[in-house]
Scaffold this motif. Structure first.
Motif, short mmCIF file in Angstrom:
data_model
loop_
_atom_site.label_atom_id
_atom_site.label_comp_id
_atom_site.label_asym_id
_atom_site.label_seq_id
_atom_site.Cartn_x
_atom_site.Cartn_y
_atom_site.Cartn_z
N ALA A 11 39.68 7.10 13.62
CA ALA A 11 39.62 5.96 12.71
C ALA A 11 38.94 4.77 13.41
O ALA A 11 39.13 4.54 14.61
CB ALA A 11 41.02 5.57 12.28
N HIS A 29 38.41 0.60 13.02
CA HIS A 29 39.04 -0.55 12.39
C HIS A 29 38.22 -1.81 12.67
O HIS A 29 38.27 -2.35 13.79
CB HIS A 29 40.47 -0.72 12.89
CG HIS A 29 41.31 0.52 12.73
ND1 HIS A 29 41.58 1.07 11.49
CD2 HIS A 29 41.91 1.31 13.66
CE1 HIS A 29 42.34 2.15 11.66
NE2 HIS A 29 42.55 2.31 12.95
N HIS A 31 37.84 2.30 4.11
CA HIS A 31 38.97 1.94 4.95
C HIS A 31 39.99 1.25 4.04
O HIS A 31 39.78 0.12 3.60
CB HIS A 31 38.52 1.00 6.06
CG HIS A 31 39.56 0.71 7.10
ND1 HIS A 31 40.78 0.12 6.81
CD2 HIS A 31 39.56 0.92 8.44
CE1 HIS A 31 41.48 -0.02 7.92
NE2 HIS A 31 40.77 0.46 8.92
#
Length: 274
Positions: free
Chosen positions: A75, A77, A96
């Motif tokens: 992931a 971010h 996201h």
């Protein structure tokens, strides 16, 4: 243990025609950073992008950035910096969920919290549209305070673009935060915060905030000249690009490493340690 990699100050730039040159310095530098991340023996559990992801805040820049990051299996971010446009960033990272959910109003702060391998990552938006300096206004500080209060027993990393501690480079310290004391007061109330990690400085540095180790990250592109004189000078150097890797234990212990990008193999095995 959670392994959180940090990429910062990527500055993907579109040319006058609105397109991004795939042979430009920022693009080649980001490719090298992604390759370096993928070559780590222990791959990170997540990557946090601490602002200035695009140079001009243009949709084409974010689209290229998103594509260049696509080889990463973990992931990613993002949070904005002073070069970024909140809405364009949010649109590019519409896949996201937490980023997409942050956009209640146009140019709303991109701020959210996510779980990473048992550790919490809280992404704060210190950007002020149209300005270089950073700020956490009362509404954003209240959000941070409430968000940290939700999980008081979970080791937490707080990420910002502008560092809330002085780095000793005068012109940067003048712009980093209008008033960091409110931010420090919030951090001080939440002992589970084990790291505050920031970008903006274009080089690695380590300081303290409210008794917590706080760091800035090298840029994936250009490093800022370390000028500590009273006037200071804004200049970039030929130092290697880099990134940070934060190791956060479930017991609250934390260690940060700064790595240059590039391929430095072959490795030379050595006997013993140290």
């Amino acid at each position: 243990m959670a392994i959180i990699a940090q990429l910062s100050d990527i500055h993907i730039a579109a040319g006058r025609g609105g397109a991004v040159d795939d042979d430009s310095g920022p693009v080649r530098a980001l490719r090298a950073a992604v390759s370096s991340l993928l070559s780590l023996p222990a791959r990170p559990d997540a990557v946090v992008l601490t602002g200035d992801l695009a140079d001009g805040g243009r949709p084409a820049e974010y689209a290229r950035l998103h594509a260049l990051l696509s080889p990463l299996p973990m992931a990613v971010h993002p949070l904005p910096g002073n070069h970024d446009d909140r809405d364009a960033l949010r649109a590019a990272f519409g896949d996201h969920p937490a980023v997409a959910a942050s956009g209640v109003l146009p140019q709303a702060p991109v701020q959210y919290a996510v779980d990473v391998a048992g550790v919490r990552l809280v992404c704060c938006d210190t950007s002020v549209p149209g300005s270089q300096y950073g700020n956490m206004d009362p509404d954003r500080l209240a959000w941070l305070d409430a968000t940290l209060a939700e999980r008081p027993a979970t080791p937490t990393v707080v990420a910002t673009h502008h560092p809330p501690f002085p780095v000793g480079i005068p012109f940067l310290d003048d712009l980093r935060f209008i008033d960091p004391s409110g931010f420090a007061d919030v951090i001080a109330r939440h002992p589970q915060v084990v790291r505050v990690v920031s970008g903006y400085v274009h080089r690695g540095s380590v300081g303290m905030l409210a008794g917590r180790v706080s760091t800035t990250c090298p840029s994936t592109y250009r490093q800022l000249f370390l000028d500590l004189t009273s006037a200071g000078r804004a200049a970039v150097t030929g130092e290697p690009a880099g990134f940070a890797v934060h190791l956060v234990g479930l017991d609250g212990g934390a260690t940060t490493h700064f790595l240059p990008t590039g391929n430095y193999r072959p490795l030379m095995e050595v006997d013993g340690a140290g």
